[in-house]
Scaffold this motif. Sequence first.
Motif, PDB file in Angstrom:
ATOM      1  N   ALA A   1      -5.239   4.359 -19.011  1.00  0.00           N
ATOM      2  CA  ALA A   1      -4.575   3.858 -20.271  1.00  0.00           C
ATOM      3  C   ALA A   1      -3.972   4.747 -21.094  1.00  0.00           C
ATOM      4  CB  ALA A   1      -5.434   2.888 -20.841  1.00  0.00           C
ATOM      5  N   GLY A   2      -4.204   5.978 -20.842  1.00  0.00           N
ATOM      6  CA  GLY A   2      -3.699   7.091 -21.590  1.00  0.00           C
ATOM      7  C   GLY A   2      -4.756   7.829 -22.690  1.00  0.00           C
ATOM      8  N   ILE A   3      -6.013   7.431 -22.460  1.00  0.00           N
ATOM      9  CA  ILE A   3      -7.075   7.766 -23.183  1.00  0.00           C
ATOM     10  C   ILE A   3      -7.880   8.782 -22.549  1.00  0.00           C
ATOM     11  CG2 ILE A   3      -9.165   7.203 -24.802  1.00  0.00           C
ATOM     12  CD1 ILE A   3      -8.137   4.403 -25.140  1.00  0.00           C
ATOM     13  N   THR A   4      -7.712  10.281 -23.050  1.00  0.00           N
ATOM     14  CA  THR A   4      -8.305  11.064 -22.512  1.00  0.00           C
ATOM     15  C   THR A   4      -9.377  11.662 -23.218  1.00  0.00           C
ATOM     16  OG1 THR A   4      -6.818  12.821 -23.091  1.00  0.00           O
ATOM     17  CG2 THR A   4      -6.534  11.744 -20.824  1.00  0.00           C
ATOM     18  N   ASP A   5      -9.544  11.365 -24.643  1.00  0.00           N
ATOM     19  CA  ASP A   5     -10.436  11.908 -25.445  1.00  0.00           C
ATOM     20  C   ASP A   5     -11.893  11.110 -25.483  1.00  0.00           C
ATOM     21  OD1 ASP A   5     -11.759  13.541 -27.276  1.00  0.00           O
ATOM     22  OD2 ASP A   5      -9.925  14.025 -28.598  1.00  0.00           O
ATOM     23  N   ILE A   6     -12.801  11.306 -25.134  1.00  0.00           N
ATOM     24  CA  ILE A   6     -14.162  10.214 -24.968  1.00  0.00           C
ATOM     25  C   ILE A   6     -15.350  10.917 -25.465  1.00  0.00           C
ATOM     26  CG2 ILE A   6     -15.358   8.984 -23.155  1.00  0.00           C
ATOM     27  CD1 ILE A   6     -12.641   9.180 -21.365  1.00  0.00           C
ATOM     28  N   VAL A   7     -16.206  10.170 -26.069  1.00  0.00           N
ATOM     29  CA  VAL A   7     -17.286  10.415 -26.638  1.00  0.00           C
ATOM     30  C   VAL A   7     -18.438   9.388 -25.883  1.00  0.00           C
ATOM     31  CG1 VAL A   7     -18.938  10.445 -28.689  1.00  0.00           C
ATOM     32  CG2 VAL A   7     -16.491  11.001 -28.785  1.00  0.00           C
TER      33      VAL A   7
ATOM     34  N   VAL B   1     -10.142  14.315 -18.201  1.00  0.00           N
ATOM     35  CA  VAL B   1     -10.386  13.949 -19.657  1.00  0.00           C
ATOM     36  C   VAL B   1     -11.225  15.126 -20.229  1.00  0.00           C
ATOM     37  CG1 VAL B   1     -10.574  11.324 -18.644  1.00  0.00           C
ATOM     38  CG2 VAL B   1     -12.530  12.636 -19.208  1.00  0.00           C
ATOM     39  N   SER B   2     -11.485  14.870 -21.582  1.00  0.00           N
ATOM     40  CA  SER B   2     -12.352  15.498 -22.412  1.00  0.00           C
ATOM     41  C   SER B   2     -13.400  14.804 -23.043  1.00  0.00           C
ATOM     42  CB  SER B   2     -11.440  16.120 -23.412  1.00  0.00           C
ATOM     43  OG  SER B   2     -12.215  17.051 -24.608  1.00  0.00           O
ATOM     44  N   ILE B   3     -14.667  15.211 -22.486  1.00  0.00           N
ATOM     45  CA  ILE B   3     -15.804  14.511 -23.110  1.00  0.00           C
ATOM     46  C   ILE B   3     -16.534  15.356 -24.113  1.00  0.00           C
ATOM     47  CG2 ILE B   3     -17.906  13.421 -22.179  1.00  0.00           C
ATOM     48  CD1 ILE B   3     -16.708  13.046 -19.579  1.00  0.00           C
ATOM     49  N   ASN B   4     -17.154  14.693 -25.143  1.00  0.00           N
ATOM     50  CA  ASN B   4     -17.986  15.111 -26.165  1.00  0.00           C
ATOM     51  C   ASN B   4     -19.052  14.125 -26.038  1.00  0.00           C
ATOM     52  OD1 ASN B   4     -16.915  17.272 -27.638  1.00  0.00           O
ATOM     53  ND2 ASN B   4     -15.326  15.812 -28.187  1.00  0.00           N
ATOM     54  N   TYR B   5     -20.426  14.865 -26.387  1.00  0.00           N
ATOM     55  CA  TYR B   5     -21.518  13.998 -26.383  1.00  0.00           C
ATOM     56  C   TYR B   5     -22.281  13.931 -27.456  1.00  0.00           C
ATOM     57  CZ  TYR B   5     -20.959  15.013 -21.163  1.00  0.00           C
ATOM     58  OH  TYR B   5     -20.456  14.905 -19.975  1.00  0.00           O
TER      59      TYR B   5
END
Length: 219
Positions: free
Chosen positions: A44-50, A72-76
Amino acid sequence: MKAMILAAGRGKRMMPLTQNMPKPMLKVAEKPLIEHHINNLKAAGITDIVINLAWQGDKIKDYFKDGSQFGVSINYSQEVEGGLETAGGIIEALPLLGDSFIVINGDVYTDYDVSALMQLHLQSGEAHIVLIENPPHNLDGDFTLSHLSDESQKYTFSGISRYHADFFKGLAQGVRPLGPILREKLNEHLVSTELYIGQWDDIGTPARLDELNKRLKAQ
């Protein structure tokens, strides 16, 4: 836009499968359940994920790392042992999420296209939740469709939603369930709803997980 995947729950009903494994890492169609969410968000174009973590959270972090190998880019958002419940986890992660964001429960399997949520225009303090027809384990439902007057017909919250950050304004950090907040804000006409008729499964018990995998394998 950013998205948050809720993955901090203990998963007690999934024992013994979750004895040493967080529920979102259980395999669906030979992939960790949470990986399906990440792939759907990326599509869906969302690559910034928490992703919030509590029980066995290191196993999620060790598998996905910074997300780069999944595109994607993942923050925890690390929570205390036992977790903070849904609203508490979102409030804890607000500094990572920006003004408006999507939230998905890490223990459901669905083909819902979050692109629809990205098109919404939320005013300050508003939210939008996705409802589904009531599954056998929740026949009484959770919430009514906000545009209907029939208060007797309730549908089940899918665990898919979008929030303006101010929806949680003034709420202190700590253990806090989401349901009471949604009900209060629905009464204040700050929550819109939709009914989704499509693939959705709550991975709430080992039997449901086994049934879903059998169904997917047969497709």
